[in-house]
Enzyme design. Structure first.
Site, PDB file in Angstrom:
ATOM      1  N   TRP A 144       9.384   9.466   2.465  1.00 45.17           N
ATOM      2  CA  TRP A 144      10.054   8.940   1.254  1.00 45.17           C
ATOM      3  C   TRP A 144       9.425   9.560  -0.003  1.00 45.17           C
ATOM      4  O   TRP A 144      10.127  10.096  -0.868  1.00 45.17           O
ATOM      5  CB  TRP A 144       9.948   7.414   1.232  1.00 45.17           C
ATOM      6  CG  TRP A 144      10.627   6.748   0.070  1.00 45.17           C
ATOM      7  CD1 TRP A 144      11.447   7.350  -0.845  1.00 45.17           C
ATOM      8  CD2 TRP A 144      10.549   5.369  -0.304  1.00 45.17           C
ATOM      9  NE1 TRP A 144      11.899   6.412  -1.761  1.00 45.17           N
ATOM     10  CE2 TRP A 144      11.348   5.194  -1.446  1.00 45.17           C
ATOM     11  CE3 TRP A 144       9.869   4.258   0.220  1.00 45.17           C
ATOM     12  CZ2 TRP A 144      11.478   3.958  -2.085  1.00 45.17           C
ATOM     13  CZ3 TRP A 144      10.015   3.029  -0.418  1.00 45.17           C
ATOM     14  CH2 TRP A 144      10.817   2.893  -1.559  1.00 45.17           C
ATOM     15  N   ASP A 184       9.921  10.730   9.846  1.00 45.51           N
ATOM     16  CA  ASP A 184      10.920   9.761   9.390  1.00 45.51           C
ATOM     17  C   ASP A 184      11.415  10.165   8.002  1.00 45.51           C
ATOM     18  O   ASP A 184      10.612  10.362   7.079  1.00 45.51           O
ATOM     19  CB  ASP A 184      10.259   8.380   9.321  1.00 45.51           C
ATOM     20  CG  ASP A 184      11.200   7.290   8.851  1.00 45.51           C
ATOM     21  OD1 ASP A 184      11.863   6.666   9.698  1.00 45.51           O
ATOM     22  OD2 ASP A 184      11.266   7.048   7.619  1.00 45.51           O
ATOM     23  N   TYR A 225      16.287   9.213   0.281  1.00 46.21           N
ATOM     24  CA  TYR A 225      14.982   9.622  -0.244  1.00 46.21           C
ATOM     25  C   TYR A 225      15.163  10.884  -1.100  1.00 46.21           C
ATOM     26  O   TYR A 225      15.147  12.005  -0.593  1.00 46.21           O
ATOM     27  CB  TYR A 225      13.973   9.885   0.881  1.00 46.21           C
ATOM     28  CG  TYR A 225      13.651   8.671   1.746  1.00 46.21           C
ATOM     29  CD1 TYR A 225      13.929   7.375   1.315  1.00 46.21           C
ATOM     30  CD2 TYR A 225      13.051   8.810   2.988  1.00 46.21           C
ATOM     31  CE1 TYR A 225      13.633   6.270   2.094  1.00 46.21           C
ATOM     32  CE2 TYR A 225      12.747   7.708   3.783  1.00 46.21           C
ATOM     33  CZ  TYR A 225      13.056   6.448   3.327  1.00 46.21           C
ATOM     34  OH  TYR A 225      12.753   5.357   4.121  1.00 46.21           O
ATOM     35  N   TYR A 257       7.015   0.451   8.868  1.00 48.90           N
ATOM     36  CA  TYR A 257       6.772   1.227   7.640  1.00 48.90           C
ATOM     37  C   TYR A 257       5.791   0.531   6.700  1.00 48.90           C
ATOM     38  O   TYR A 257       5.550  -0.664   6.817  1.00 48.90           O
ATOM     39  CB  TYR A 257       8.074   1.589   6.940  1.00 48.90           C
ATOM     40  CG  TYR A 257       8.915   0.493   6.301  1.00 48.90           C
ATOM     41  CD1 TYR A 257       8.595  -0.031   5.051  1.00 48.90           C
ATOM     42  CD2 TYR A 257      10.088   0.046   6.907  1.00 48.90           C
ATOM     43  CE1 TYR A 257       9.415  -0.987   4.436  1.00 48.90           C
ATOM     44  CE2 TYR A 257      10.904  -0.901   6.309  1.00 48.90           C
ATOM     45  CZ  TYR A 257      10.559  -1.419   5.066  1.00 48.90           C
ATOM     46  OH  TYR A 257      11.380  -2.355   4.467  1.00 48.90           O
ATOM     47  N   SER A 298       2.408   1.226   6.389  1.00 46.59           N
ATOM     48  CA  SER A 298       1.112   0.908   7.022  1.00 46.59           C
ATOM     49  C   SER A 298      -0.017   0.731   6.013  1.00 46.59           C
ATOM     50  O   SER A 298      -0.874  -0.118   6.174  1.00 46.59           O
ATOM     51  CB  SER A 298       0.675   2.034   7.959  1.00 46.59           C
ATOM     52  OG  SER A 298       1.535   2.145   9.017  1.00 46.59           O
ATOM     53  N   ARG A 307       1.994   1.207   0.540  1.00 42.36           N
ATOM     54  CA  ARG A 307       2.299   2.047  -0.618  1.00 42.36           C
ATOM     55  C   ARG A 307       1.033   2.552  -1.345  1.00 42.36           C
ATOM     56  O   ARG A 307       0.976   2.633  -2.566  1.00 42.36           O
ATOM     57  CB  ARG A 307       3.253   1.308  -1.567  1.00 42.36           C
ATOM     58  CG  ARG A 307       4.539   0.897  -0.819  1.00 42.36           C
ATOM     59  CD  ARG A 307       5.490   0.064  -1.585  1.00 42.36           C
ATOM     60  NE  ARG A 307       5.084  -1.290  -1.817  1.00 42.36           N
ATOM     61  CZ  ARG A 307       5.014  -2.257  -0.889  1.00 42.36           C
ATOM     62  NH1 ARG A 307       5.310  -1.983   0.367  1.00 42.36           N
ATOM     63  NH2 ARG A 307       4.629  -3.478  -1.224  1.00 42.36           N
ATOM     64  N   LYS A 327      -8.225   4.407  -2.130  1.00 41.74           N
ATOM     65  CA  LYS A 327      -8.314   5.293  -3.302  1.00 41.74           C
ATOM     66  C   LYS A 327      -7.645   4.661  -4.522  1.00 41.74           C
ATOM     67  O   LYS A 327      -7.612   5.258  -5.598  1.00 41.74           O
ATOM     68  CB  LYS A 327      -7.611   6.634  -3.023  1.00 41.74           C
ATOM     69  CG  LYS A 327      -8.134   7.371  -1.832  1.00 41.74           C
ATOM     70  CD  LYS A 327      -9.411   8.101  -2.167  1.00 41.74           C
ATOM     71  CE  LYS A 327      -9.865   8.945  -0.989  1.00 41.74           C
ATOM     72  NZ  LYS A 327     -11.303   9.121  -0.918  1.00 41.74           N
TER      73      LYS A 327
HETATM   74  N1  LIG Z   1      13.291   1.728   6.502  1.00 41.88           N
HETATM   75  C1  LIG Z   1      12.939   1.406   5.294  1.00 41.88           C
HETATM   76  O1  LIG Z   1      13.615   0.600   4.630  1.00 41.88           O
HETATM   77  C2  LIG Z   1      11.680   1.998   4.697  1.00 41.88           C
HETATM   78  C3  LIG Z   1      11.134   1.466   3.521  1.00 41.88           C
HETATM   79  C4  LIG Z   1       9.956   2.032   3.038  1.00 41.88           C
HETATM   80  C5  LIG Z   1       9.362   3.103   3.700  1.00 41.88           C
HETATM   81  N2  LIG Z   1       9.940   3.620   4.823  1.00 41.88           N
HETATM   82  C6  LIG Z   1       9.359   4.775   5.540  1.00 41.88           C
HETATM   83  O2  LIG Z   1       7.989   4.551   5.798  1.00 41.88           O
HETATM   84  C7  LIG Z   1       7.210   5.578   5.225  1.00 41.88           C
HETATM   85  C8  LIG Z   1       5.856   5.047   4.843  1.00 41.88           C
HETATM   86  O3  LIG Z   1       5.984   3.905   3.977  1.00 41.88           O
HETATM   87  P1  LIG Z   1       5.582   3.943   2.471  1.00 41.88           P
HETATM   88  O4  LIG Z   1       6.363   5.007   1.775  1.00 41.88           O
HETATM   89  O5  LIG Z   1       5.633   2.568   1.986  1.00 41.88           O
HETATM   90  O6  LIG Z   1       4.191   4.621   2.565  1.00 41.88           O
HETATM   91  P2  LIG Z   1       2.686   4.252   2.684  1.00 41.88           P
HETATM   92  O7  LIG Z   1       2.170   5.153   3.736  1.00 41.88           O
HETATM   93  O8  LIG Z   1       2.418   2.805   2.751  1.00 41.88           O
HETATM   94  O9  LIG Z   1       2.256   4.753   1.231  1.00 41.88           O
HETATM   95  C9  LIG Z   1       2.559   6.050   0.796  1.00 41.88           C
HETATM   96  C10 LIG Z   1       1.668   6.443  -0.374  1.00 41.88           C
HETATM   97  O10 LIG Z   1       0.309   6.223  -0.035  1.00 41.88           O
HETATM   98  C11 LIG Z   1      -0.501   7.176  -0.691  1.00 41.88           C
HETATM   99  N3  LIG Z   1      -1.374   7.791   0.315  1.00 41.88           N
HETATM  100  C12 LIG Z   1      -1.024   8.234   1.556  1.00 41.88           C
HETATM  101  N4  LIG Z   1      -2.095   8.733   2.178  1.00 41.88           N
HETATM  102  C13 LIG Z   1      -3.135   8.622   1.339  1.00 41.88           C
HETATM  103  C14 LIG Z   1      -4.515   8.966   1.395  1.00 41.88           C
HETATM  104  N5  LIG Z   1      -5.059   9.561   2.462  1.00 41.88           N
HETATM  105  N6  LIG Z   1      -5.291   8.676   0.329  1.00 41.88           N
HETATM  106  C15 LIG Z   1      -4.781   8.084  -0.765  1.00 41.88           C
HETATM  107  N7  LIG Z   1      -3.480   7.734  -0.896  1.00 41.88           N
HETATM  108  C16 LIG Z   1      -2.678   8.009   0.151  1.00 41.88           C
HETATM  109  C17 LIG Z   1       0.427   8.180  -1.351  1.00 41.88           C
HETATM  110  O11 LIG Z   1       0.638   7.830  -2.705  1.00 41.88           O
HETATM  111  P3  LIG Z   1      -0.104   8.419  -3.986  1.00 41.88           P
HETATM  112  O12 LIG Z   1      -0.816   9.651  -3.598  1.00 41.88           O
HETATM  113  O13 LIG Z   1       0.963   8.644  -4.977  1.00 41.88           O
HETATM  114  O14 LIG Z   1      -0.975   7.264  -4.389  1.00 41.88           O
HETATM  115  C18 LIG Z   1       1.739   7.927  -0.675  1.00 41.88           C
HETATM  116  O15 LIG Z   1       2.858   8.215  -1.458  1.00 41.88           O
HETATM  117  C19 LIG Z   1       8.094   6.124   4.102  1.00 41.88           C
HETATM  118  O16 LIG Z   1       7.722   7.412   3.704  1.00 41.88           O
HETATM  119  C20 LIG Z   1       9.430   6.079   4.761  1.00 41.88           C
HETATM  120  O17 LIG Z   1       9.576   7.179   5.637  1.00 41.88           O
HETATM  121  C21 LIG Z   1      11.058   3.065   5.330  1.00 41.88           C
END
Ligand SMILES: NC(=O)c1ccc[n+]([C@@H]2O[C@H](COP(=O)([O-])OP(=O)(O)OC[C@H]3O[C@@H](n4cnc5c(N)ncnc54)[C@H](OP(=O)(O)O)[C@@H]3O)[C@@H](O)[C@H]2O)c1
Length: 330
Positions: A21, A52, A57, A203, A205, A208, A214
């Site tokens: 996303w 995914d 997105y 989703y 994990s 966000r 960090k």
């Molecule tokens: N089905 C649905 O309705 C739905 C809804 C939401 C999400 N999803 C799916 O689930 C995926 C994951 O969920 P989510 O988008 O909520 O993601 P998430 O993994 O909870 O958070 C993503 C954000 O975490 C930060 N991040 C990731 N790894 C990091 C690290 N090693 N160190 C520091 N910051 C880190 C990044 O943001 P920054 O670097 O900007 O801080 C990144 O944009 C989405 O990409 C999407 O594919 C599905």
């Protein structure tokens, strides 16, 4: 990398999946194509075999980037590609639409953007209460029969909605929100999936980025970043959640020599989910992946995590703010 299976997918699937996303830019303050492709390649090099994405997105951007990354990487048949259907949009305002016509148009668009001729897991993004579930499910079953998709999935459905859908098509997987701070699925959704042999690809994990370790109070979010309005990232609530993250980080270091980001993904995998989605958006964010596997959280540790969260999060809030409107509400 730990692996699992999804019904009708004839290959092992990694238990950590790459969420794209934020790679689509929209609601995450923009994107960088080259960096995103490098991230996808690095994830695949590190054993992640499930990606995914969704049309919404970045209104095609995430799917186009994933398509380019897969084309240049090769090995398409080793990768489990998940994309979604059932959201329409007008002037960048998404709304639910799982009608037959919408599904047919969207599948063609997704196949073109992803530069492939089949989707491994095809998913209804949000339940559309203005279209009969029968119409949606039957169309998905037709796609499957035609060989354009392998497994059928839904996202953000409750058990009643899954029952209605399953009367007309076989359902292989559910994608709900789930992390240490967002546990709404534990009461009836997770048990329903276990009982009915429906895999869970969860989703958020690391919530966000909140559970990355960090995140800080001084973090300034850019452009249209959803965390500007996400209720967990506001004022006193943000302080409360950050305090819990600090305590969980200390717990992870003292007991496992790991950090909170490893603990967060481990918790999802050891707490009932089959596959955890995680959304790194740049290659360096993947460096932590090695410490997410090869160990487990047992009963005592899970209890202590519950205790830390219960004592610290006194005013919890869920992920409901992300739900797109029904067609009739736009
Ligand atoms: N089905 C649905 O309705 C739905 C809804 C939401 C999400 N999803 C799916 O689930 C995926 C994951 O969920 P989510 O988008 O909520 O993601 P998430 O993994 O909870 O958070 C993503 C954000 O975490 C930060 N991040 C990731 N790894 C990091 C690290 N090693 N160190 C520091 N910051 C880190 C990044 O943001 P920054 O670097 O900007 O801080 C990144 O944009 C989405 O990409 C999407 O594919 C599905």
């Amino acid at each position: 990398m730990e692996t699992t299976n999804i019904n009708k997918i004839e290959k092992n699937v990694s238990r950590i999946g790459l969420g794209t996303w934020s790679i689509g830019g929209w609601m995450w303050g923009g994107t960088d194509e080259k960096r995103s492709i490098e991230t996808i390649h690095k994830a695949l090099d590190n054993g992640i075999s499930l990606i995914d994405t969704a049309p919404v997105y970045g209104f095609g951007t995430s799917e186009k980037i994933v398509g380019k990354a897969l084309k240049s990487y090769g090995r398409r048949d080793d990768i489990t590609l998940v994309t979604k259907v059932g959201l329409d949009w007008q002037d960048e305002q998404p709304f639910r639409n799982s009608s037959r016509e919408r599904l047919q148009k969207e599948l063609d668009d997704s196949l073109r953007r992803l530069q492939t001729d089949y989707i491994d897991v095809y998913m209804i993004h949000w339940p559309d209460h203005n279209t009969p579930f029968e119409e949606t499910a039957r169309q998905m079953a037709e796609f499957q029969k035609a060989g354009k998709i392998k497994s059928i999935a839904v996202s953000n459905y409750n058990p009643q909605e899954m029952d209605a859908f399953r009367a007309h098509a076989e359902l292989d997987l559910l994608e709900p929100p789930y992390n240490m701070f967002e546990r709404g699925i534990e009461k009836d959704i997770l048990p329903y999936c276990k009982e009915n042999d429906i895999k869970t690809l969860v989703y958020g994990s690391i919530c966000r980025g909140l559970l990355s370790g960090k995140m800080s109070k001084d973090r300034e979010f850019q452009g249209d970043d959803l965390r500007k309005t996400d209720p967990k990232f506001q004022a006193e609530r943000f302080d409360m959640y950050l305090k819990a993250v600090d305590k969980l980080d200390k717990f992870a270091q003292e007991n496992f020599h790991k950090r909170v980001i490893h603990l967060a993904v481990r918790w999802v995998l050891d707490h009932g989910a089959d596959i955890a989605l995680w959304g790194p958006r740049k290659p360096s964010q993947l460096d932590v992946i090695g410490d997410m596997t090869g160990w487990q959280l047992k009963e005592d540790a899970l209890k202590e995590i519950d205790r830390i969260i219960d004592e610290t999060i006194t005013d919890p809030v869920g992920p409901e703010f992300m739900a797109p409107p029904e067609k009739t509400e736009v």
